[in-house]
Design an enzyme around this catalytic site. Sequence first.
Site, mmCIF file in Angstrom:
data_model
loop_
_atom_site.group_PDB
_atom_site.id
_atom_site.type_symbol
_atom_site.label_atom_id
_atom_site.label_comp_id
_atom_site.label_asym_id
_atom_site.label_seq_id
_atom_site.Cartn_x
_atom_site.Cartn_y
_atom_site.Cartn_z
ATOM 1 N N ASP A 157 0.846 -1.190 0.000
ATOM 2 C CA ASP A 157 0.000 0.000 0.000
ATOM 3 C C ASP A 157 0.880 1.239 0.000
ATOM 4 O OD1 ASP A 157 -2.567 1.177 0.023
ATOM 5 O OD2 ASP A 157 -2.335 1.661 2.140
ATOM 6 N N HIS A 196 -3.158 14.260 0.974
ATOM 7 C CA HIS A 196 -3.312 13.413 2.156
ATOM 8 C C HIS A 196 -2.059 13.464 3.025
ATOM 9 C CE1 HIS A 196 -4.218 10.002 4.720
ATOM 10 N NE2 HIS A 196 -3.144 9.380 4.289
ATOM 11 N N GLU A 228 -10.014 4.374 4.428
ATOM 12 C CA GLU A 228 -9.057 5.006 3.522
ATOM 13 C C GLU A 228 -9.572 4.805 2.106
ATOM 14 O OE1 GLU A 228 -5.009 3.878 4.172
ATOM 15 O OE2 GLU A 228 -4.848 5.110 5.986
ATOM 16 N N GLU A 273 -9.238 4.532 -1.503
ATOM 17 C CA GLU A 273 -8.118 4.244 -2.386
ATOM 18 C C GLU A 273 -8.602 3.539 -3.645
ATOM 19 O OE1 GLU A 273 -4.676 2.390 -0.709
ATOM 20 O OE2 GLU A 273 -5.146 3.001 1.349
ATOM 21 N N ASP A 311 -8.693 0.609 2.618
ATOM 22 C CA ASP A 311 -7.707 0.060 3.546
ATOM 23 C C ASP A 311 -8.067 0.517 4.961
ATOM 24 O OD1 ASP A 311 -5.447 -1.444 4.166
ATOM 25 O OD2 ASP A 311 -4.147 0.297 4.133
ATOM 26 N N ARG A 315 -6.747 3.902 13.854
ATOM 27 C CA ARG A 315 -5.823 5.020 14.035
ATOM 28 C C ARG A 315 -5.160 5.025 15.409
ATOM 29 N NH1 ARG A 315 -4.757 6.337 8.900
ATOM 30 N NH2 ARG A 315 -6.620 6.991 7.751
ATOM 31 N N GLN A 374 -2.613 2.318 15.456
ATOM 32 C CA GLN A 374 -1.525 2.736 14.567
ATOM 33 C C GLN A 374 -0.617 3.770 15.229
ATOM 34 O OE1 GLN A 374 -2.959 4.312 10.855
ATOM 35 N NE2 GLN A 374 -0.918 4.663 10.028
ATOM 36 N N LYS A 432 -3.502 -2.204 10.442
ATOM 37 C CA LYS A 432 -3.878 -2.308 9.032
ATOM 38 C C LYS A 432 -4.186 -3.744 8.597
ATOM 39 C CE LYS A 432 -2.812 1.994 7.551
ATOM 40 N NZ LYS A 432 -3.684 2.873 6.752
ATOM 41 N N THR A 480 -8.770 -5.395 4.416
ATOM 42 C CA THR A 480 -8.704 -4.471 3.288
ATOM 43 C C THR A 480 -9.774 -4.928 2.309
ATOM 44 O OG1 THR A 480 -6.327 -4.114 3.552
ATOM 45 C CG2 THR A 480 -7.286 -3.563 1.409
ATOM 46 N N GLU A 534 -8.616 12.919 8.421
ATOM 47 C CA GLU A 534 -8.451 14.251 7.855
ATOM 48 C C GLU A 534 -9.736 15.073 7.922
ATOM 49 O OE1 GLU A 534 -6.188 13.953 3.904
ATOM 50 O OE2 GLU A 534 -6.940 11.931 4.315
#
Length: 430
Positions: free
Chosen positions: A137, A144, A210, A212, A244, A248, A251, A264, A268, A375
């Site tokens: 990834d 971002h 996420e 993507e 994905d 947080r 992480q 993660k 996915t 975000e």
Amino acid sequence: MNDALKATLAPTLKSWIESANDPRSDFPIQNLPFGVFSDAVNERPRAGVAIGDWIVDLAALKDARLIDAHGTFSEPRLNAFIALGRESWRAVRVALSALLARDTPTLRDDAALRRRALVPRETATMHLPVEIPGYADFYSSKEHATNVGSMFRDPKNALLPNWSEMPIAYNGRASSVVVSGTPVRRPNGQLKLPDEPRPIFGACRKLDIELETGFIVGQGNALGEPIPCEEAEAHIFGMVLLNDWSARDIQQWEYVPLGPFNSKTFATTISPWIVTLDALEPFRTATPAQEPEPLAYLRHAGDHAFDIELSVDLRPEGAATATTISRTNFKLMYWSMAQQLAHHTVSGCNTRVGDLLGSGTISGPTPDSCGSLLEATWNGQRPVRLEEGGERAFLQDGDEITLRGWCQGEGYRVGFGECVGRILPARSLT
């Protein structure tokens, strides 16, 4: 691209399958994405192509000797077909386009064959389209990366020095890639609360999305033999939508010094239909200006971005209405897919048919174009408001996330369908 292949992209091309001619359909005759499906009549997973409201059973067409792919369409994954190479992918596309064109009677007027070869999409079960040997990834959206860097570091130095020099990535977990519609269970892990000296163990409190895309490797490379950037797109079979999912808070505690791991690896999600690069060709556009000029092995001439509109919807459990929480576009990506693949292999790393490479979160320059809740809510400080009331800083149990993507043509669109996942509660480990 030869004339026969170019003809499959003509905006004026129409199908005798009328639902494919609806300008709102993701699957016109110009698209013809590949997937793997089963249905109540035939529970064996097999290869198919989406067109309008239908799936074309490629195994049935193979049995009728209308297409040729060396018997690979009866398998539960597309890897064997993909391994035949680009000329075979293109030959099947050209044959299908001709069979499904409005004025071609071969399949249109054969009622018995149509009953065998056409399956309503609404009655089908979609499966993971490829066996995925490896997954990486990337982190290739400048917007971002700038948002995240500003949030957790000095905004004046949001991007680390290496970000503008190479496509940053991490190796993910291929075994937990699932197809759209598969529920996602909230992960457990270590959480470091700001007022506690040691971590606690528990369910993720900051579960995120996420937005993507991902691409499927169609032709691998031998160990020690890098793929040149100028040749990289020939090694790509097609693209999917990709979510994905990210924990947080897990992480934030685990990522130093080696990057994300359990935050993660739990899931996915990818969309079931693989849209080929040939179908996306009319929507090719320039990548953003790259400064400084990349090193020689990352240079390629021409246009290598694609104008793909992207959106994210969030629907709480029990809600009748979903809220669109993001709209952005793939063409904003700083590093191209070709550059990502060239960088991935420049060390001599070998790739294999079916490998999945994620774009990284795709964000735009405005608050409503953020590809993650991290975000959009600025790490929970500014929750997004929902259509039916309430708000979200991060995902709650029962929330359903739907990614969509499409390229808008003249009177038609080439779409990816949906990439859907619903959040289940964490497992109790006590």
